[in-house]
Write an enzyme that holds these catalytic residues in place. Structure first.
Site, PDB file in Angstrom:
ATOM      1  N   SER A 119       0.824  -1.207   0.000  1.00 54.17           N
ATOM      2  CA  SER A 119       0.000   0.000   0.000  1.00 54.17           C
ATOM      3  C   SER A 119       0.858   1.257   0.000  1.00 54.17           C
ATOM      4  CB  SER A 119      -0.903   0.011   1.226  1.00 54.17           C
ATOM      5  OG  SER A 119      -0.124  -0.138   2.388  1.00 54.17           O
ATOM      6  N   HIS A 142      -2.437  -2.898  -6.400  1.00 54.80           N
ATOM      7  CA  HIS A 142      -2.911  -2.567  -5.049  1.00 54.80           C
ATOM      8  C   HIS A 142      -4.426  -2.746  -4.971  1.00 54.80           C
ATOM      9  CE1 HIS A 142      -3.535   0.579  -1.688  1.00 54.80           C
ATOM     10  NE2 HIS A 142      -3.337  -0.616  -1.177  1.00 54.80           N
ATOM     11  N   GLU A 154      -5.343  -0.510  -8.154  1.00 53.05           N
ATOM     12  CA  GLU A 154      -4.374   0.460  -8.667  1.00 53.05           C
ATOM     13  C   GLU A 154      -3.256  -0.331  -9.341  1.00 53.05           C
ATOM     14  OE1 GLU A 154      -4.221   4.335  -5.926  1.00 53.05           O
ATOM     15  OE2 GLU A 154      -3.780   2.535  -4.778  1.00 53.05           O
ATOM     16  N   ASN A 192      -4.242   6.074  -1.279  1.00 51.61           N
ATOM     17  CA  ASN A 192      -3.725   6.395   0.056  1.00 51.61           C
ATOM     18  C   ASN A 192      -3.158   7.807   0.135  1.00 51.61           C
ATOM     19  OD1 ASN A 192      -4.542   4.173   1.471  1.00 51.61           O
ATOM     20  ND2 ASN A 192      -2.719   2.974   1.003  1.00 51.61           N
TER      21      ASN A 192
HETATM   22  N1  3HC Z   1     -17.233 -12.351   1.616  1.00 52.14           N
HETATM   23  C1  3HC Z   1     -18.558 -12.593   1.575  1.00 52.14           C
HETATM   24  N2  3HC Z   1     -19.447 -11.849   2.234  1.00 52.14           N
HETATM   25  C2  3HC Z   1     -18.976 -10.812   2.966  1.00 52.14           C
HETATM   26  C3  3HC Z   1     -17.602 -10.496   3.045  1.00 52.14           C
HETATM   27  C4  3HC Z   1     -16.713 -11.317   2.326  1.00 52.14           C
HETATM   28  N3  3HC Z   1     -15.377 -11.105   2.322  1.00 52.14           N
HETATM   29  N4  3HC Z   1     -17.450  -9.384   3.809  1.00 52.14           N
HETATM   30  C5  3HC Z   1     -18.674  -9.021   4.197  1.00 52.14           C
HETATM   31  N5  3HC Z   1     -19.590  -9.888   3.689  1.00 52.14           N
HETATM   32  C6  3HC Z   1     -21.019  -9.875   3.884  1.00 52.14           C
HETATM   33  C7  3HC Z   1     -21.379  -9.442   5.275  1.00 52.14           C
HETATM   34  O1  3HC Z   1     -21.228 -10.513   6.178  1.00 52.14           O
HETATM   35  C8  3HC Z   1     -22.824  -9.011   5.088  1.00 52.14           C
HETATM   36  O2  3HC Z   1     -23.670 -10.132   5.118  1.00 52.14           O
HETATM   37  P1  3HC Z   1     -25.095 -10.053   5.819  1.00 52.14           P
HETATM   38  O3  3HC Z   1     -25.865  -9.040   4.997  1.00 52.14           O
HETATM   39  O4  3HC Z   1     -25.616 -11.441   5.677  1.00 52.14           O
HETATM   40  O5  3HC Z   1     -24.850  -9.618   7.233  1.00 52.14           O
HETATM   41  C9  3HC Z   1     -22.820  -8.456   3.668  1.00 52.14           C
HETATM   42  O6  3HC Z   1     -21.631  -8.920   3.030  1.00 52.14           O
HETATM   43  C10 3HC Z   1     -22.820  -6.981   3.603  1.00 52.14           C
HETATM   44  O7  3HC Z   1     -21.970  -6.498   4.632  1.00 52.14           O
HETATM   45  P2  3HC Z   1     -22.361  -5.195   5.393  1.00 52.14           P
HETATM   46  O8  3HC Z   1     -23.695  -5.276   5.994  1.00 52.14           O
HETATM   47  O9  3HC Z   1     -21.199  -4.862   6.267  1.00 52.14           O
HETATM   48  O10 3HC Z   1     -22.591  -4.259   4.143  1.00 52.14           O
HETATM   49  P3  3HC Z   1     -22.074  -2.941   3.658  1.00 52.14           P
HETATM   50  O11 3HC Z   1     -23.063  -2.532   2.647  1.00 52.14           O
HETATM   51  O12 3HC Z   1     -21.747  -2.033   4.787  1.00 52.14           O
HETATM   52  O13 3HC Z   1     -20.721  -3.262   2.894  1.00 52.14           O
HETATM   53  C11 3HC Z   1     -18.405  -2.820   2.921  1.00 52.14           C
HETATM   54  C12 3HC Z   1     -19.558  -3.569   3.559  1.00 52.14           C
HETATM   55  C13 3HC Z   1     -18.253  -3.228   1.447  1.00 52.14           C
HETATM   56  C14 3HC Z   1     -17.145  -3.196   3.686  1.00 52.14           C
HETATM   57  C15 3HC Z   1     -18.717  -1.287   2.992  1.00 52.14           C
HETATM   58  O14 3HC Z   1     -18.995  -0.934   4.316  1.00 52.14           O
HETATM   59  C16 3HC Z   1     -17.589  -0.446   2.473  1.00 52.14           C
HETATM   60  O15 3HC Z   1     -17.445  -0.244   1.280  1.00 52.14           O
HETATM   61  N6  3HC Z   1     -16.767   0.098   3.393  1.00 52.14           N
HETATM   62  C17 3HC Z   1     -15.585   0.875   3.042  1.00 52.14           C
HETATM   63  C18 3HC Z   1     -14.451  -0.066   2.815  1.00 52.14           C
HETATM   64  C19 3HC Z   1     -13.231   0.647   2.344  1.00 52.14           C
HETATM   65  O16 3HC Z   1     -13.158   1.859   2.256  1.00 52.14           O
HETATM   66  N7  3HC Z   1     -12.219  -0.160   2.028  1.00 52.14           N
HETATM   67  C20 3HC Z   1     -10.946   0.358   1.601  1.00 52.14           C
HETATM   68  C21 3HC Z   1     -10.037   0.402   2.785  1.00 52.14           C
HETATM   69  S1  3HC Z   1      -8.499   1.121   2.351  1.00 52.14           S
HETATM   70  C22 3HC Z   1      -7.598  -0.161   1.764  1.00 52.14           C
HETATM   71  O17 3HC Z   1      -7.972  -1.298   1.740  1.00 52.14           O
HETATM   72  C23 3HC Z   1      -6.254   0.214   1.245  1.00 52.14           C
HETATM   73  C24 3HC Z   1      -5.158  -0.048   2.231  1.00 52.14           C
HETATM   74  O18 3HC Z   1      -3.931   0.165   1.565  1.00 52.14           O
HETATM   75  C25 3HC Z   1      -5.216   0.789   3.461  1.00 52.14           C
END
Ligand code: 3HC
Length: 296
Positions: A119, A142, A154, A192
């Site tokens: 990252s 990424h 990315e 990032n």
């Molecule tokens: N596989 C299958 N199902 C999954 C899963 C996975 N890996 N992860 C979550 N689910 C399921 C959940 O269990 C949930 O099931 P349910 O409805 O039966 O309870 C369903 O998917 C939906 O989950 P949520 O209710 O939590 O739903 P959301 O609509 O909130 O979506 C999310 C979750 C996609 C994580 C959303 O909250 C999101 O987009 N968050 C922001 C994430 C983000 O910004 N990520 C980037 C981080 S930065 C990064 O990674 C870079 C690094 O370099 C720092």
């Protein structure tokens, strides 16, 4: 050049997500971990995730079995020797990554593309652990957590990346079902570069008493349509991970906006890493109903 077989290094949160996504896209995937135990742990996560997708009807039971059948775990580097691309998602430690690349360089076929999911570390600095020819076949890929859900990848090029290799990596990102964005090898790439100062500013706002944990999160969630508020997102990414990335970016750019605020440092020192440790800006004792942590 056509990519058929994918190697993944590391079966942690990111590695397992990348492996699952590649197998779902139809690629044969070999995942290498340091021990059978870590391999099994990663595969248990993949199986749970696939089961959830099957339960929801996103994939059929037959597809679930086919995807699982395309995934193989190993502890041997040798099993990655005939892969067309290797995506590395191991610990964010430059020396460990360089040692791993140097070792694989001698084992893999000359055409294999090396890609790192780092990252914030420099792709160029990793690349120089390999031979001159391999250096032209080295990119960054990424991904974002959770990999099966997040649509972005990315694709990072260095000043030595071969044009055809780069386009193959972009196309590979597309075949994984992601939207590839092109970025140069500058610490933090695009996302990032913008996300880290924003997250750090949310911590500064909390430090300065601008608002409470819940109000800062609601502000961005409900006022700007973000899926998670910044402090929830920090807990999700990991406070230790964010601190580490911020330190690398501050070191690269020497700009205050990348400097980790004192509260972040103290929370990391105290073991409040976020979801992974059960407590960060929120307490996850009841995972479905996190409550804000009392930090004063
Ligand atoms: N596989 C299958 N199902 C999954 C899963 C996975 N890996 N992860 C979550 N689910 C399921 C959940 O269990 C949930 O099931 P349910 O409805 O039966 O309870 C369903 O998917 C939906 O989950 P949520 O209710 O939590 O739903 P959301 O609509 O909130 O979506 C999310 C979750 C996609 C994580 C959303 O909250 C999101 O987009 N968050 C922001 C994430 C983000 O910004 N990520 C980037 C981080 S930065 C990064 O990674 C870079 C690094 O370099 C720092």
């Amino acid at each position: 050049m056509e990519i058929k077989k994918v190697g993944v290094l590391g079966c942690g949160l990111m590695g397992s997500g990348i492996a699952q996504t590649a197998a779902t896209a139809g690629f044969d995937v070999v995942v290498r971990e340091v021990s059978d135990e870590l391999c099994e742990r990663g595969f248990t996560g993949i199986e749970k995730s696939l089961a959830k997708f099957a339960e929801k009807g996103t994939i059929t039971a037959e597809q679930q079995a086919q995807i699982r059948g395309r995934l193989k775990g190993t502890t041997k580097f040798e099993e990655l020797s005939d892969c067309d691309i290797i995506v590395e998602a191991i610990i964010e430690n430059l020396e460990t990554k360089r040692d791993t690349y140097a070792r694989l360089d001698g084992l893999c076929k000359p055409e294999t593309i090396f890609a790192s999911n780092t990252s914030s570390l420099s792709i160029t600095e990793m690349m120089t652990a390999t031979s001159r020819e391999r250096q032209r076949r080295f990119v960054g890929l990424h991904f974002f957590n959770p990999v099966p859900f997040m649509k972005l990848v990315e694709v990072v090029r260095t000043i030595l990346t071969d044009e055809e290799v780069y386009e193959t990596a972009v196309e590979f990102g597309r075949k994984l079902g992601k939207v590839p964005v092109r970025a140069e090898d500058k610490s933090g790439f695009i996302v990032n570069r913008l996300l880290v100062p924003y997250l750090l500013d949310a911590i500064r706002a909390l430090e300065e008493g601008v608002g409470s944990i819940v109000d800062i999160d609601n502000g961005m969630k409900l006022g700007c349509g973000h899926p998670m508020g910044p402090l929830t997102l920090l807990d999700f990414v990991g406070l230790d991970t964010t601190y580490y990335i911020a330190e690398i970016m501050f070191d690269e750019f020497r700009e205050r906006r990348f400097a980790p605020p004192p509260l972040l440092k103290r929370m990391v020192m105290a073991g409040l890493y976020g979801r992974k440790s059960g407590r960060g800006f929120y307490d996850y004792a009841d995972a479905k109903n996190p409550v804000p942590t009392n930090l004063v």
